[in-house]
Motif scaffolding. Structure first.
Motif, PDB file in Angstrom:
ATOM      1  N   THR A 157       0.922  -1.133  -0.047  1.00  0.00           N
ATOM      2  CA  THR A 157      -0.212  -0.128   0.195  1.00  0.00           C
ATOM      3  C   THR A 157       0.729   1.343   0.003  1.00  0.00           C
ATOM      4  OG1 THR A 157      -0.251  -0.297   2.503  1.00  0.00           O
ATOM      5  CG2 THR A 157      -2.068  -1.154   1.249  1.00  0.00           C
ATOM      6  N   THR A 158       2.155   1.209   0.934  1.00  0.00           N
ATOM      7  CA  THR A 158       2.931   2.307   0.868  1.00  0.00           C
ATOM      8  C   THR A 158       3.444   2.672  -0.743  1.00  0.00           C
ATOM      9  OG1 THR A 158       3.407   1.958   3.017  1.00  0.00           O
ATOM     10  CG2 THR A 158       5.096   3.312   1.649  1.00  0.00           C
ATOM     11  N   LEU A 159       3.863   1.520  -1.417  1.00  0.00           N
ATOM     12  CA  LEU A 159       4.333   1.855  -2.725  1.00  0.00           C
ATOM     13  C   LEU A 159       3.448   2.302  -3.723  1.00  0.00           C
ATOM     14  CD1 LEU A 159       6.723  -1.225  -3.080  1.00  0.00           C
ATOM     15  CD2 LEU A 159       7.319   1.004  -2.707  1.00  0.00           C
ATOM     16  N   LEU A 160       2.049   1.700  -3.488  1.00  0.00           N
ATOM     17  CA  LEU A 160       1.152   2.230  -4.435  1.00  0.00           C
ATOM     18  C   LEU A 160       0.732   3.624  -4.053  1.00  0.00           C
ATOM     19  CD1 LEU A 160      -1.304   1.833  -6.209  1.00  0.00           C
ATOM     20  CD2 LEU A 160      -2.984   1.061  -4.124  1.00  0.00           C
ATOM     21  N   ILE A 161       0.519   4.139  -2.940  1.00  0.00           N
ATOM     22  CA  ILE A 161       0.609   5.542  -2.704  1.00  0.00           C
ATOM     23  C   ILE A 161       1.571   6.508  -3.279  1.00  0.00           C
ATOM     24  CG2 ILE A 161       0.243   7.373  -0.915  1.00  0.00           C
ATOM     25  CD1 ILE A 161      -1.127   5.320   0.981  1.00  0.00           C
ATOM     26  N   SER A 162       3.023   5.981  -3.032  1.00  0.00           N
ATOM     27  CA  SER A 162       3.892   6.527  -3.525  1.00  0.00           C
ATOM     28  C   SER A 162       4.032   6.581  -5.048  1.00  0.00           C
ATOM     29  CB  SER A 162       5.195   5.776  -3.035  1.00  0.00           C
ATOM     30  OG  SER A 162       5.420   5.682  -1.816  1.00  0.00           O
ATOM     31  N   PHE A 163       3.807   5.616  -5.783  1.00  0.00           N
ATOM     32  CA  PHE A 163       3.444   5.415  -7.119  1.00  0.00           C
ATOM     33  C   PHE A 163       2.487   6.705  -7.805  1.00  0.00           C
ATOM     34  CE2 PHE A 163       1.587   3.942 -11.119  1.00  0.00           C
ATOM     35  CZ  PHE A 163       2.578   4.062 -11.894  1.00  0.00           C
ATOM     36  N   VAL A 164       1.297   6.710  -6.992  1.00  0.00           N
ATOM     37  CA  VAL A 164       0.427   7.785  -7.529  1.00  0.00           C
ATOM     38  C   VAL A 164       0.921   8.941  -7.430  1.00  0.00           C
ATOM     39  CG1 VAL A 164      -1.837   8.703  -6.980  1.00  0.00           C
ATOM     40  CG2 VAL A 164      -1.597   6.170  -7.140  1.00  0.00           C
TER      41      VAL A 164
END
Length: 309
Positions: A276-283
């Motif tokens: 989830t952290t990487l998803l938010i960072s990617f966005v």
């Protein structure tokens, strides 16, 4: 332009690598254990579980294994949710979060731009003071405070809308209102400032002198020019909505990324936290990339100053 975009893509990948590395080591420092009912496990059972998830390897080995899998698109499996793949969990939870963010952004921009426009057209009037008050309140008070107020008065006292959960459109209204307060405040202040500046420009005076009516001046020359710099605030708004939803989703029991992230932190579910952290960072970095590209298209001087051709 191609070189400009390629350069930004490299920056994006470097940023994601740094975020993934820092997040990995920070996750391991969380207090507690990822093992459920650890005190009821025998030493042999505990070793089997640790071996299965690679938690008994040295930290550098765990890091290299995780980054190697990440490069291949493998985010691992959840420690808690029946060994489900993290990618599958994120895909299932992404829909409600995306819907809530999109509704909040659309409603916030629509209401905020309208308030800012009316505030500029009726400058120093009660409408202007009311719009400014709404902007200050929306900017100053956190969205989770609005969430509590909406739940207490509209859902519990008046009974007009559901208190929580995500079972239809009516369930989305209160969380949407809660997350949209910040975009309303930002868009109203931005639109008011831009419209006041545009309406005082020389070409507006020229248009009036040529006999263009008030609607034509406002619509053709005022709003269009005031909206051009809007790109500067859409990116930060998208990011703030996505990160702000983490709390709102938990308050309204929305089965989205935010609720999943909070639950993962409370249970030390490392792969889900990382996913989830990487998803938010990617966005986050994707929005920044899109803003950079839009800036490059709008103003070629930005491309030249950045070394693009």
């Amino acid at each position: 332009m191609i070189r400009f975009i390629a350069q930004r893509l490299v920056y994006m990948l470097i940023t994601l690598f740094i975020i993934a590395s820092i997040s990995f080591f920070l996750t391991l420092t969380l207090p507690g254990s990822p093992l459920t009912m650890e005190d009821k496990l025998s030493d042999a059972q505990r070793e089997i579980v640790l071996e299965k998830y690679g938690l008994n390897d040295p930290v550098p080995i765990q890091y290299l294994n995780y980054m190697g899998n990440l490069v291949q698109g493998d985010l691992g499996v959840s420690f808690i949710q029946d060994n489900r793949e993290v990618t599958s969990i994120i895909v299932d939870k992404l829909g409600p979060s995306a819907q809530l963010g999109a509704q909040g952004l659309f409603f916030g921009l629509l209401v905020g731009l309208l308030l800012g426009l009316l505030s500029a057209l009726y400058h120093n009037s009660p409408i202007d003071y009311g719009s400014t008050f709404v902007a200050v309140v929306g900017k100053s008070i956190p969205s989770f405070v609005f969430a509590g107020i909406l739940q207490y008065y509209i859902a519990m006292k008046l009974g007009w809308l559901p208190v929580a959960f995500w079972e239809g459109f009516s369930y989305t209204i209160l969380p949407t209102l809660a997350v949209s307060m910040f975009p309303i405040a930002i868009a109203a202040r931005f639109m008011r400032t831009e419209m006041l500046e545009v309406m005082g420009a020389d070409y507006i005076t020229t248009a009036r002198a040529k006999g263009v009516n008030k609607f034509g001046v406002v619509w053709k020359h005022g709003i269009r020019n005031a909206l051009i710099p809007l790109v500067t605030i859409i990116g930060p708004l998208v990011i703030s909505l996505f990160t702000g939803n983490l709390v709102i989703e938990n308050i309204f029991a929305v089965p989205g990324i935010g609720d999943t992230f909070v639950t993962a932190v409370m249970t030390n579910d490392y792969p889900v936290i990382m996913g989830t952290t990487l998803l938010i960072s990617f966005v986050f970095v994707l929005v920044i990339l899109l803003i950079d590209v839009l800036y490059g298209l709008i103003d070629p001087r930005i491309r030249l100053s950045g070394g693009g051709k």
